[in-house]
Design an enzyme around this catalytic site. Structure first.
Site, mmCIF file in Angstrom:
data_model
loop_
_atom_site.group_PDB
_atom_site.id
_atom_site.type_symbol
_atom_site.label_atom_id
_atom_site.label_comp_id
_atom_site.label_asym_id
_atom_site.label_seq_id
_atom_site.Cartn_x
_atom_site.Cartn_y
_atom_site.Cartn_z
ATOM 1 N N HIS A 72 0.840 -1.206 0.000
ATOM 2 C CA HIS A 72 0.000 0.000 0.000
ATOM 3 C C HIS A 72 0.872 1.251 0.000
ATOM 4 C CE1 HIS A 72 -3.978 -1.833 1.690
ATOM 5 N NE2 HIS A 72 -3.472 -2.542 0.700
ATOM 6 N N TYR A 201 -9.083 4.945 8.074
ATOM 7 C CA TYR A 201 -9.222 5.262 9.497
ATOM 8 C C TYR A 201 -10.300 6.350 9.586
ATOM 9 C CZ TYR A 201 -4.764 2.887 10.518
ATOM 10 O OH TYR A 201 -3.765 1.968 10.661
ATOM 11 N N PRO A 293 -3.542 -0.422 18.977
ATOM 12 C CA PRO A 293 -3.341 -0.855 17.585
ATOM 13 C C PRO A 293 -3.525 0.233 16.532
ATOM 14 C CG PRO A 293 -5.442 -1.658 18.429
ATOM 15 C CD PRO A 293 -4.740 -1.021 19.586
ATOM 16 N N LYS A 297 1.661 -0.557 15.054
ATOM 17 C CA LYS A 297 3.101 -0.619 15.348
ATOM 18 C C LYS A 297 3.548 -1.857 16.128
ATOM 19 C CE LYS A 297 4.470 2.979 13.380
ATOM 20 N NZ LYS A 297 4.439 2.358 12.064
ATOM 21 N N TYR A 385 4.164 6.386 10.146
ATOM 22 C CA TYR A 385 3.345 5.239 9.762
ATOM 23 C C TYR A 385 4.180 4.209 8.990
ATOM 24 C CZ TYR A 385 -0.923 2.670 8.828
ATOM 25 O OH TYR A 385 -1.891 1.695 8.806
HETATM 26 C C1 PHB Z 1 -5.398 -4.832 10.906
HETATM 27 O O1 PHB Z 1 -5.461 -5.047 9.687
HETATM 28 O O2 PHB Z 1 -5.672 -5.712 11.731
HETATM 29 C C2 PHB Z 1 -5.012 -3.494 11.379
HETATM 30 C C3 PHB Z 1 -4.614 -2.531 10.476
HETATM 31 C C4 PHB Z 1 -4.246 -1.276 10.910
HETATM 32 C C5 PHB Z 1 -4.288 -0.981 12.249
HETATM 33 C C6 PHB Z 1 -4.669 -1.944 13.180
HETATM 34 C C7 PHB Z 1 -5.040 -3.206 12.736
HETATM 35 O O3 PHB Z 1 -3.952 0.250 12.668
#
Ligand code: PHB
Ligand code: APR
Length: 391
Positions: A72, A201, A293, A297, A385
């Site tokens: 990505h 997000y 999460p 990280k 990120y």
């Molecule tokens: C996930 O795909 O489980 C995932 C992706 C991004 C995050 C947290 C979890 O910030």
């Protein structure tokens, strides 16, 4: 029995440590409480930083990752009814992230270790550490009903947040830093096509939501919930209803529903134990620190820790140099605290704070506006990120 490094825990940290040590000609024995099937099926995080992908690739673990991992170049932030793309590659000189499940990394590591004749023991009970303050520590455990002991030069404490390694350090010798958030996530794994090619997000007025994926056919979705909630409080219809509302903004595709293959609920916590070394015990990964999460990280930090640790142990065994081991904790903590700051910032910016004041809420939206309208702010987010340098 003696080994150079006894490693506790077969998560990404312990497995990669044993793999990296093996490549440097250092032997280890890895002890894991659960079965192989259990650790290979345990669904956890799914985003690999560029540095993580580079390390796995350089150390011979890149084949399936390259075939199946989804690269990505950006993420989307959704708020106030619109989506805004953060072009991470363009902002970081071409760096990317790769979506590849943590359990896939674990499977690749286990098969590489077993193919190389590595000593991984699953279903081990009652692990305890002896003499970590001495030059000759040992690990006691129970294997298939028999008591055993392995003496070693060093111990890799890679047994996660609830493991015994951190607890083996006298409390007076550890400083703990912690923040528990007043919200959690309910997450589902769904057989359905993606609503977007990139992660979304979302900060909706009802609370946070995240669209992620594991493959082009498998979506991973999360919604903010109360930390006291139980999975039973969240029937599928309630989750879908929240997801549809919170992820509606922008984009031309509808969020597709599909069979829910897995459902989890997770509390959110930031935690650091300092220092990450006590005598001959070295803590790595979740055994030493936890991040919420939101910044993706956790696994990347675990991998960066064992990269530093394997190099320090190699310098010790090959050249008798102790500097790397002396600096291990400080080297890791510098990076850990940057990831803590970033994870805390993402978490604070994106969640509805229960009982939060209207002032705080306005500040959250101002911050979202800032990171999506200022190139400097977007770049700072992107830089964190995709991951700060490993050392
Ligand atoms: C996930 O795909 O489980 C995932 C992706 C991004 C995050 C947290 C979890 O910030
Ligand atoms: N004895 C042996 N093994 C143990 C013990 C014990 N007493 N306690 C825990 N373990 C094992 C667990 O069963 C697990 O397999 O240690 C392993 C720790 O693995 P992880 O929890 O995956 O931790 P780590 O390798 O540091 O990876 C961090 O995991 O939780 C996620 O978000 C986190 O992505 C991050 C990653």
């Amino acid at each position: 029995m003696h080994t150079q490094v006894a490693i506790i825990g077969a998560g990404p940290a312990g497995l990669l440590l044993s793999h990296l040590l093996h490549l440097d000609g250092i032997e280890s024995v890895l002890l894991e409480r659960q079965s192989r099937a259990h650790v290979e099926a345990r669904i956890r995080a799914g985003v690999l930083e560029q540095g993580t992908v580079d390390l796995l690739t350089q150390t011979g673990l890149g084949d399936r990752l390259k075939r199946e991992g989804l690269v990505h170049h950006g993420i989307e932030l959704s708020f106030s009814g619109a989506r805004h793309r953060i072009d991470m590659s363009e902002l970081t000189g071409g760096r990317t992230i790769t979506v590849y499940g943590q359990h896939e990394v674990v499977k690749d590591l286990i098969s590489a270790r077993l193919a190389a004749g590595g000593d991984i023991r699953f279903d081990i009970a009652d692990v305890s550490l002896e003499g970590i303050d001495t030059d000759r520590p040992a690990v006691r455990f129970n294997e298939a009903g028999a008591s055993r002991e392995i003496s070693c030069d060093f111990i890799g404490g890679c047994d996660g947040f609830h493991g015994i390694c951190r607890q083996s350090v006298p409390a007076a010798d550890l400083s703990l830093f912690e923040r528990v958030y007043p919200f959690g996530w309910i997450g589902i794994l769904v057989e359905a096509p993606p609503v977007s090619d990139e992660l979304i997000y979302a900060r909706h007025e009802d609370g946070f939501a995240l669209f992620s994926m594991r493959s082009p056919q498998l979506a991973r979705l999360y919604v903010q919930c109360d930390p006291q909630d139980d999975i039973a409080d969240w029937p599928d219809e309630r989750i879908w209803e929240a997801l549809h509302r919170r992820l509606k903004s922008g984009g031309d595709r509808q969020l597709a529903e599909g069979p829910v293959l897995e459902k989890v609920i997770a509390a959110m916590r930031s935690f650091v134990a300092e220092p990450m070394r006590h005598g001959r015990l070295f803590l790595a990964g979740d055994a030493a620190h936890i991040v919420p999460p939101t910044g993706a990280k956790g696994m990347n930090l675990a991998i960066a820790d064992v990269h530093v640790l394997s190099r320090a142990l190699s310098s010790h065994f090959k050249r008798g140099a102790s500097e790397g081991l002396e600096n291990y904790s400080a080297t890791c903590l510098r990076r850990v605290w940057k990831a803590q700051r970033f994870s805390w910032q993402m978490t604070s910016m994106l969640h509805k704070i229960p009982g939060g004041s209207p002032f705080e809420e306005r500040v959250q939206f101002a911050e979202l506006d800032h990171v999506t309208s200022s190139r400097a702010a977007a770049r700072a987010l992107a830089e964190n990120y995709v991951g700060t340098p490993f050392e």
